[in-house]
Write an enzyme that holds these catalytic residues in place. Structure first.
Site, PDB file in Angstrom:
ATOM      1  N   GLU A 185      58.454 -11.100 -97.101  1.00 31.18           N
ATOM      2  CA  GLU A 185      58.154 -11.906 -98.466  1.00 31.18           C
ATOM      3  C   GLU A 185      56.633 -12.472 -98.145  1.00 31.18           C
ATOM      4  O   GLU A 185      55.962 -12.899 -99.185  1.00 31.18           O
ATOM      5  CB  GLU A 185      59.144 -12.851 -98.748  1.00 31.18           C
ATOM      6  CG  GLU A 185      60.408 -12.325 -99.236  1.00 31.18           C
ATOM      7  CD  GLU A 185      61.445 -11.822 -98.475  1.00 31.18           C
ATOM      8  OE1 GLU A 185      61.119 -11.925 -97.081  1.00 31.18           O
ATOM      9  OE2 GLU A 185      62.625 -11.173 -98.789  1.00 31.18           O
ATOM     10  N   LYS A 213      74.915   4.908 -94.083  1.00 33.32           N
ATOM     11  CA  LYS A 213      75.419   3.891 -95.246  1.00 33.32           C
ATOM     12  C   LYS A 213      76.335   4.560 -96.037  1.00 33.32           C
ATOM     13  O   LYS A 213      76.526   5.450 -96.750  1.00 33.32           O
ATOM     14  CB  LYS A 213      74.130   3.414 -96.048  1.00 33.32           C
ATOM     15  CG  LYS A 213      74.082   2.285 -96.680  1.00 33.32           C
ATOM     16  CD  LYS A 213      72.817   1.294 -96.830  1.00 33.32           C
ATOM     17  CE  LYS A 213      72.801   0.195 -97.372  1.00 33.32           C
ATOM     18  NZ  LYS A 213      71.744  -0.562 -97.645  1.00 33.32           N
ATOM     19  N   ARG A 221      60.743 -18.035 -97.732  1.00 34.92           N
ATOM     20  CA  ARG A 221      60.232 -17.322 -96.283  1.00 34.92           C
ATOM     21  C   ARG A 221      58.492 -17.487 -96.632  1.00 34.92           C
ATOM     22  O   ARG A 221      57.888 -17.032 -95.696  1.00 34.92           O
ATOM     23  CB  ARG A 221      60.474 -15.898 -96.413  1.00 34.92           C
ATOM     24  CG  ARG A 221      61.955 -15.677 -95.743  1.00 34.92           C
ATOM     25  CD  ARG A 221      61.606 -15.681 -94.233  1.00 34.92           C
ATOM     26  NE  ARG A 221      62.973 -15.578 -93.513  1.00 34.92           N
ATOM     27  CZ  ARG A 221      63.659 -14.742 -93.255  1.00 34.92           C
ATOM     28  NH1 ARG A 221      63.299 -13.378 -93.281  1.00 34.92           N
ATOM     29  NH2 ARG A 221      64.880 -14.925 -92.665  1.00 34.92           N
TER      30      ARG A 221
END
Ligand SMILES: Cc1ncc(C[n+]2csc(CCOP(=O)(O)OP(=O)(O)O)c2C)c(N)n1
Length: 627
Positions: A371, A288, A399
């Site tokens: 979630e 990353k 969600r």
């Protein structure tokens, strides 16, 4: 900069994937360097998801190189890592408008380009969407390839597993590319992440594997022997070296791990796996922030950044954000109440909980991009006497709707919901605006819904929420700075449902939800210079609401304006209209809020102005109403 300048020697020749398919390996490598340069140069000015996108440059280039996009369907998860994809699919000259008002989106948007096969911004949708494409291909008799790219962080979302669980139905080509950088926004969490690490660090497997691949690579492409041998040898190697074989057990042939920055290896491997006539997963290991040392060292900080080169005239004044206030309050209640537990769904930094996580690791849970789990997990904790606080952005809490109703509200459990980024978020745009939470929570019985007007109120509301007996308790607050926060102020426990009259006035009154009270105050100041003095009420509680104050306001004033940073449909305002109707009061009521459309991206203040939620708009509306 609207045209890609001379310094981008290779990129200047590439508009679409068809152009890069003409390049040799050296040129492709140079192209990757130039794309990285353009991403860094642009995001410094626009802000954006720099580290995820820098990590996926070679991946984007190699995928478009080996696939026949856009006929082949390339489906990215989330879209925050797809800047290179945008640059090489017809958008390099617009790239400087990234995330800007009326510019190109920071996520995936089919309206923007046919190469954005499926829209996204929320995580973990790509596999299910690709499964839909696969069935459509089958039913239509198409023969294009379907390839998804999903990050290891997005693989923590339950939806990804629901997708994988249904892949056994697909009997043809279907490739999942797993972009594994060991990071979600923070370090990735959970057993899947641990499992991927085990695969990555098993050198004997990797070496053996590479040798087998090299041997297989010498066989003619598409030969039955290759397929047969591939399967047989693979199984025996993996059974020996890799414990679990999780993906294979789930019906996906596993390939990798390979180096996601080695363009040659990527192209060779993708060419080998892109036509496999069965569902497969290619595990690609990336770094990353690749190519920007600060981002490589601190990928969490550089996951998404604001503009670094900010025009000093537009630079915001100092102050503290609601998220930071929430973080401080979390630490305060962590000390005061040993039974509090804080839960985040992969948004530890964004919700301001890093300090709490450090101080109280036993009572902090990052559950990954999960979630739904976060909410039901909180329900379990609450049922057994703990005080859970679930910190989830308004948009991502969408969600968890069934969990909110079925697991929390129906059992009337005292779970506290800290809903950050409620309202217009700005540059992240329509996938991220928290435009609907008042509407979706208001219809749920037992739910208390509140909205602080500033940091002091946020603190009071968290303490109030923790000290009431039953009831789920939602606290919604926006992105950005609070108008005030006084850390030394004695916190207050608030009466549930109580509003506050901030100004007595004449003829017209404003009922302002949460931070809109601050905006409305400014409107009142502007109007008072012209001799107009509206009444102003701070709506701290949306549900239950203060019927006493509401009734007196409806009786006293000729016109009442409701102001909320939520969809007008199903929002606070419509409930006020209904209340007045039920009582037979015919005071004129005007609702201001988010119109019934998806609001595009842009600076928060500009968007608020566009939808009529600035102080000037409110003042103008009042003058209009008073004739
Ligand atoms: C449903 C949902 N929850 C949370 C987020 C916020 N979010 C955006 S990217 C991200 C991390 C994704 O990690 P990964 O897929 O590994 O991609 P990386 O950033 O590491 O490249 C998170 C949590 C989101 N976009 N969608």
């Amino acid at each position: 900069m609207s045209e890609i300048s001379e310094k981008y020697k290779v990129l200047s020749k590439v508009d679409y994937p068809a152009d890069l398919r003409k390049l040799n390996l050296d040129e492709l490598q140079q192209l990757c360097g130039e794309i990285r340069h353009l991403i860094i140069e642009t995001v410094e000015k626009t802000g954006g998801h720099i580290a995820p996108s820098l990590g996926a440059v070679e991946l984007a280039v190699s995928l478009h190189y080996v696939l026949n996009t856009p006929e082949d369907k390339l489906i990215w998860d989330v879209g925050h890592q797809a800047y290179a994809h945008k640059i090489i699919t017809g958008r390099k000259n617009k790239f400087h408008t990234l995330r800007q008002h009326k510019g190109i989106s920071g996520f995936l948007k089919p309206d923007e380009s046919e190469y954005d096969t499926f829209g996204a911004g929320h995580a973990s949708t790509s596999i299910s969407a690709a499964a839909g494409f696969a069935v459509a291909r089958e039913l239509k008799g198409g023969d294009y390839r379907i390839v998804t790219v999903i990050g290891d962080g997005s693989l923590t979302g339950g939806l990804a597993y629901e997708g994988i669980n249904n892949i056994y139905r697909i009997k043809k080509q279907f490739l999942i590319v797993l972009n594994d950088n060991e990071m979600s926004i923070s370090r990735n969490v959970g057993l899947m992440s641990y499992y991927l690490t085990k695969i990555r660090v098993n050198p004997s497997y990797i070496k053996f594997r590479n040798e087998v691949w090299n041997t297989l690579g010498k066989l003619p492409r598409g030969s039955n022997l290759l397929r047969l041998l591939g399967r047989k040898i693979d199984e025996s190697i993996k059974n020996f070296f890799v414990p679990g074989l999780l993906f294979e057990e789930l019906g996906l042939k596993y390939y990798g791990p390979i180096d996601g920055h080695d363009l040659e290896q990527l192209i060779t491997t993708l060419n080998k796996v892109k036509d496999l006539p069965f569902p497969a997963l290619l595990h690609v290991v990336t770094k990353k922030g690749k190519g920007l040392s600060d981002a490589e060292e601190d990928p969490t900080k550089f996951h998404g950044i604001g503009p670094i080169k900010v025009d000093p005239n537009t630079k915001e004044k100092n102050g503290i954000s609601f998220s930071k206030v929430f973080g401080k309050v979390a630490c305060e209640v962590g000390e005061k109440y040993p039974d509090t537990v804080f839960i985040t769904a992969a948004m530890c930094e964004g919700t301001g909980l890093s300090e709490f996580a450090r101080k109280f690791p036993d009572r902090f849970f990052d559950v990954g991009i999960a979630e739904g789990h976060a909410v039901t997990f909180a329900a379990g904790l609450a049922m057994d006497g703990m005080k859970p606080i679930v910190a989830i952005y308004s948009t991502f809490l969408q969600r968890s709707y069934d969990q909110l109703i079925h697991d929390v509200a129906l059992q009337n459990l005292p779970v506290v919901f800290a809903m950050d980024r409620a309202g217009i978020v700005g540059e992240d745009g329509p996938t991220h605006h928290g435009a609907f939470d008042i509407s979706y929570l208001n219809v749920i019985p037992n739910m208390i819904i509140s909205a602080p007007k500033d940091g002091n109120e946020l603190r009071n509301l968290v303490l109030t929420a923790l000290n009431q007996k039953g009831n789920p308790f939602a606290i919604r607050y926006p992105r950005g700075k609070t108008p005030v926060f006084d850390e030394d102020m004695e916190p207050k426990f608030l009466e549930i449902g109580k509003w506050e009259v901030l100004r007595e006035g004449e003829k017209v009154a404003i009922l302002a939800v949460g931070v809109m009270a601050d905006v409305a105050e400014k409107a009142c100041d502007q109007l008072s210079n012209e001799g107009i003095n509206p009444g102003l009420v701070y709506v701290r509680f949306i549900k239950p609401f203060d019927e006493k104050i509401l009734k007196s306001v409806l009786e006293k004033y000729d016109v009442v304006i409701t102001v909320e940073e939520n969809a007008l449909k199903g929002g606070f305002g419509v409930h006020i209209v209904k209340f007045a109707e039920d009582l037979g009061i015919d005071t004129k009521i005007v609702n201001l809020g988010i119109p019934d459309k998806f609001v595009e991206q842009g600076p928060r203040n500009l968007l608020l102005k566009e939808i009529g939620l600035s102080s000037e708009n409110i003042a103008r509306k009042i003058k209009e109403l008073l004739g």
